[in-house]
Design a protein around this motif. Structure first.
Motif, PDB file in Angstrom:
ATOM      1  N   ILE A  83     -21.437 -34.844  14.920  1.00 19.09           N
ATOM      2  CA  ILE A  83     -20.884 -35.782  13.934  1.00 19.09           C
ATOM      3  C   ILE A  83     -21.965 -36.649  13.257  1.00 19.09           C
ATOM      4  O   ILE A  83     -21.793 -37.068  12.129  1.00 19.09           O
ATOM      5  N   TYR A  84     -23.085 -36.892  13.950  1.00 16.41           N
ATOM      6  CA  TYR A  84     -24.119 -37.738  13.325  1.00 16.41           C
ATOM      7  C   TYR A  84     -25.191 -36.919  12.593  1.00 16.41           C
ATOM      8  O   TYR A  84     -26.212 -37.469  12.180  1.00 16.41           O
ATOM      9  N   ARG A  98      -9.956 -39.262   7.525  1.00 18.41           N
ATOM     10  CA  ARG A  98      -9.598 -38.434   8.674  1.00 18.41           C
ATOM     11  C   ARG A  98      -9.799 -36.951   8.393  1.00 18.41           C
ATOM     12  O   ARG A  98      -8.850 -36.191   8.202  1.00 18.41           O
ATOM     13  N   MET A 111     -11.858 -32.380  18.856  1.00 17.52           N
ATOM     14  CA  MET A 111     -12.218 -32.540  20.273  1.00 17.52           C
ATOM     15  C   MET A 111     -11.023 -32.174  21.156  1.00 17.52           C
ATOM     16  O   MET A 111     -11.146 -31.456  22.135  1.00 17.52           O
ATOM     17  N   TYR A 169     -14.650 -39.070  25.244  1.00 17.43           N
ATOM     18  CA  TYR A 169     -14.719 -37.718  25.848  1.00 17.43           C
ATOM     19  C   TYR A 169     -13.940 -37.613  27.162  1.00 17.43           C
ATOM     20  O   TYR A 169     -13.112 -36.720  27.319  1.00 17.43           O
ATOM     21  N   TYR A 212     -20.097 -40.860  24.375  1.00 14.82           N
ATOM     22  CA  TYR A 212     -19.043 -41.375  23.477  1.00 14.82           C
ATOM     23  C   TYR A 212     -17.813 -41.663  24.337  1.00 14.82           C
ATOM     24  O   TYR A 212     -17.383 -40.825  25.130  1.00 14.82           O
ATOM     25  N   GLY A 233     -10.020 -35.081  11.371  1.00 10.98           N
ATOM     26  CA  GLY A 233     -11.059 -35.899  12.013  1.00 10.98           C
ATOM     27  C   GLY A 233     -11.719 -35.099  13.132  1.00 10.98           C
ATOM     28  O   GLY A 233     -11.192 -34.059  13.560  1.00 10.98           O
ATOM     29  N   THR A 234     -12.851 -35.595  13.576  1.00 10.80           N
ATOM     30  CA  THR A 234     -13.531 -34.921  14.688  1.00 10.80           C
ATOM     31  C   THR A 234     -12.739 -35.116  15.986  1.00 10.80           C
ATOM     32  O   THR A 234     -12.771 -34.261  16.865  1.00 10.80           O
ATOM     33  N   SER A 235     -12.040 -36.230  16.082  1.00  7.75           N
ATOM     34  CA  SER A 235     -11.291 -36.508  17.312  1.00  7.75           C
ATOM     35  C   SER A 235     -10.230 -35.433  17.592  1.00  7.75           C
ATOM     36  O   SER A 235     -10.194 -34.900  18.703  1.00  7.75           O
ATOM     37  N   ASN A 272     -24.256 -40.981  20.217  1.00  8.54           N
ATOM     38  CA  ASN A 272     -23.614 -42.279  20.344  1.00  8.54           C
ATOM     39  C   ASN A 272     -23.499 -42.488  21.855  1.00  8.54           C
ATOM     40  O   ASN A 272     -22.961 -41.610  22.525  1.00  8.54           O
ATOM     41  N   ASP A 287     -21.253 -31.972  19.829  1.00  2.17           N
ATOM     42  CA  ASP A 287     -20.696 -32.946  18.893  1.00  2.17           C
ATOM     43  C   ASP A 287     -21.791 -33.320  17.894  1.00  2.17           C
ATOM     44  O   ASP A 287     -22.727 -34.056  18.228  1.00  2.17           O
ATOM     45  N   SER A 345     -16.742 -38.315   8.653  1.00  2.00           N
ATOM     46  CA  SER A 345     -16.659 -39.772   8.832  1.00  2.00           C
ATOM     47  C   SER A 345     -17.992 -40.485   8.634  1.00  2.00           C
ATOM     48  O   SER A 345     -18.041 -41.533   7.994  1.00  2.00           O
ATOM     49  N   LYS A 346     -19.054 -39.948   9.207  1.00  2.00           N
ATOM     50  CA  LYS A 346     -20.292 -40.739   9.291  1.00  2.00           C
ATOM     51  C   LYS A 346     -21.214 -40.487   8.104  1.00  2.00           C
ATOM     52  O   LYS A 346     -21.475 -41.391   7.318  1.00  2.00           O
ATOM     53  N   ASN A 390     -24.308 -34.236  22.614  1.00  2.00           N
ATOM     54  CA  ASN A 390     -24.095 -35.040  21.410  1.00  2.00           C
ATOM     55  C   ASN A 390     -25.463 -35.512  20.922  1.00  2.00           C
ATOM     56  O   ASN A 390     -26.072 -36.377  21.510  1.00  2.00           O
TER      57      ASN A 390
HETATM   58  C1  PLP Z   1     -19.928 -39.145  18.998  1.00  2.00           C
HETATM   59  C2  PLP Z   1     -18.682 -39.281  18.203  1.00  2.00           C
HETATM   60  N1  PLP Z   1     -17.860 -38.224  18.087  1.00  2.00           N
HETATM   61  C3  PLP Z   1     -16.719 -38.309  17.388  1.00  2.00           C
HETATM   62  C4  PLP Z   1     -16.324 -39.479  16.774  1.00  2.00           C
HETATM   63  C5  PLP Z   1     -15.002 -39.522  16.040  1.00  2.00           C
HETATM   64  O1  PLP Z   1     -15.145 -39.182  14.723  1.00  2.00           O
HETATM   65  P1  PLP Z   1     -13.909 -39.003  13.713  1.00  2.00           P
HETATM   66  O2  PLP Z   1     -13.828 -40.244  12.895  1.00  2.00           O
HETATM   67  O3  PLP Z   1     -14.307 -37.828  12.869  1.00  2.00           O
HETATM   68  O4  PLP Z   1     -12.694 -38.728  14.512  1.00  2.00           O
HETATM   69  C6  PLP Z   1     -17.150 -40.599  16.856  1.00  2.00           C
HETATM   70  C7  PLP Z   1     -16.745 -41.875  16.225  1.00  2.00           C
HETATM   71  O5  PLP Z   1     -17.322 -42.917  16.431  1.00  2.00           O
HETATM   72  C8  PLP Z   1     -18.359 -40.497  17.587  1.00  2.00           C
HETATM   73  O6  PLP Z   1     -19.194 -41.530  17.702  1.00  2.00           O
END
Ligand code: PLP
Length: 387
Positions: free
Chosen positions: A199-200, A235, A102, A126, A123, A97-99, A173, A197, A226-227, A169
């Motif tokens: 992710i979007y 994950r 991070m 962070y 987000y 996952g991105t989390s 988000n 970041d 994820s997105k 980002n």
């Molecule tokens: C800006 C941002 N980064 C990271 C994540 C986490 O993504 P992941 O599901 O890949 O852990 C999110 C999830 O909402 C997000 O909005």
């Protein structure tokens, strides 16, 4: 005794809203969910099939700690094709996952007392990663009148000798706003590592998404499946990092996570190689909803300077309503009041930092039918109070 760290970490408020909404659903209430940042689409078929094949073929063991080479290579190629870069697969680390990506970046950069620049609103998680690792988040306000993007002049005032990195980002988000190339350029010129970041990416409807790597080699890219690929539960994410960081980050990954899930990694290869049509289809659907919500919010008298260009969020200013109409103290109380009275779940802006207070985040990762009903109920809620 529970540790200070565990006691001090704040909850993820959106989850509090979701859980309250679910409690009401158990009692038979019909809730419209505009709170969660999760695609409502099913994962595309070609991705699911690749995962099924991986299971059947017994590809269910630990993988290399940096990830499957084929996936790392596919990620590098994706970045190179998308942004005209020359990223090597050697710089890619696949994560659960991105989390976790991070966590790895912040863990590799932060010594106690080091500062990391964060946008505010941001987000929610962070600052919690940074504080957990002994660092200090330094918040730079993003102003609505500036399209919720960094004002570089203002950002410079927050830099100190302890600034280790700047987080960006885009699309963002909770605001959905896209950072233009000029701002990336100026950020890169500051000579401080960027943590971008992305992710979007893949969910941009107007304008062009940029990777920080187009502007500087001193960038850490966070991204995941994820997105854009509707794979939240799988994950799977990744990190692109400068060469000298790969081995240190690999050691952290080996100790804390071992590797990313093998089945999801095989699925992700299919996502990059076969699911682009699905990404386009989902993007077009999000865009239709985005246009609808923008129009509907305008008709409700909610002012938006610009329509968000990416992700799947609107961040709406309800300061006047909170202050002068509702009798409620803040966006948190407002979100729960809305849930109680009209059964619409929305995220209070304060979840995204102090600058988010006075706002609500609405997600359009839900069907147009549900969105229409949700907005109708919100209109009734705001309208009734207005009288
Ligand atoms: C800006 C941002 N980064 C990271 C994540 C986490 O993504 P992941 O599901 O890949 O852990 C999110 C999830 O909402 C997000 O909005």
């Amino acid at each position: 005794m529970i540790s200070n760290k565990a006691q001090e970490i704040p909850p993820f408020i959106v989850m509090d809203v979701l859980e309250k909404a679910q409690e009401l659903e158990v009692l038979g209430e019909n809730i419209i969910h505009l709170e969660v940042g999760e695609p409502d689409f099913d994962t595309p078929e070609c991705i699911k099939r690749a995962a099924q094949r991986a299971i059947e073929e017994g590809k269910t063991h630990y993988t290399h700690s940096l990830g499957l080479w084929e996936l790392r290579d596919a990620i590098a190629q994706h970045y190179n094709a998308q942004y005209g870069l020359s990223v090597s697969a050697h710089n890619v680390i696949v994560t659960a996952g991105t989390s976790p990506a991070m966590f790895l970046v912040f863990a590799a950069l932060i010594n106690p007392g080091d500062e990391v620049i964060l946008p505010n609103p941001h987000y929610a998680c962070y600052p919690n990663f940074i504080k957990f690792l002994g660092g200090t988040p330094v918040y730079v306000p993003l102003r609505e009148e500036n399209g919720f993007i960094y004002d570089i002049k203002e950002l410079k005032r927050y830099l100190t000798a302890r600034t280790k990195a700047i987080v960006i980002n885009s699309p963002a988000n909770p605001t959905g706003m896209l950072t233009p190339a000029e701002v990336f350029k100026k950020l890169a010129c500051l000579g401080i590592p960027l943590i971008s970041d992305e992710i979007y990416h893949g969910l941009v409807y107007e304008g062009k998404e940029h990777s920080a790597l187009e502007f500087t080699k001193r960038a850490f890219v966070l991204n995941g499946f994820s997105k854009a690929y509707a794979m939240t539960g799988w994950r799977l994410g990744y990190l692109i990092a400068p060469k000298e960081f790969i081995r240190p980050i690999q050691k952290i990954q080996q100790n804390f996570f071992i590797c990313a899930p093998s089945i999801a990694q095989y699925a992700a290869i299919a996502a990059l190689k076969e699911a682009q049509k699905d990404v386009v289809r989902m993007r077009q659907t999000y865009d239709k909803r985005r246009r609808y919500v923008f129009k509907a919010l305008k008709e409700m008298g909610i002012k938006l300077n610009t329509c968000p260009q990416g992700a799947f969020y609107f961040f709406i200013n309800v300061k006047h309503f909170i202050r002068s109409v509702s009798g409620l103290p803040n966006s948190y109380a407002l979100a729960f009041d809305i849930l109680k009275k009209v059964k619409v779940a929305v995220t209070p802006g304060v979840d995204f930092g102090q600058m988010g207070e006075g706002y609500l985040r609405l997600s359009y990762a839900n069907s147009l039918e549900k969105i229409k009903e949700g907005l109708k109920r919100l209109k009734a809620y705001f309208g009734v109070h207005e009288n």
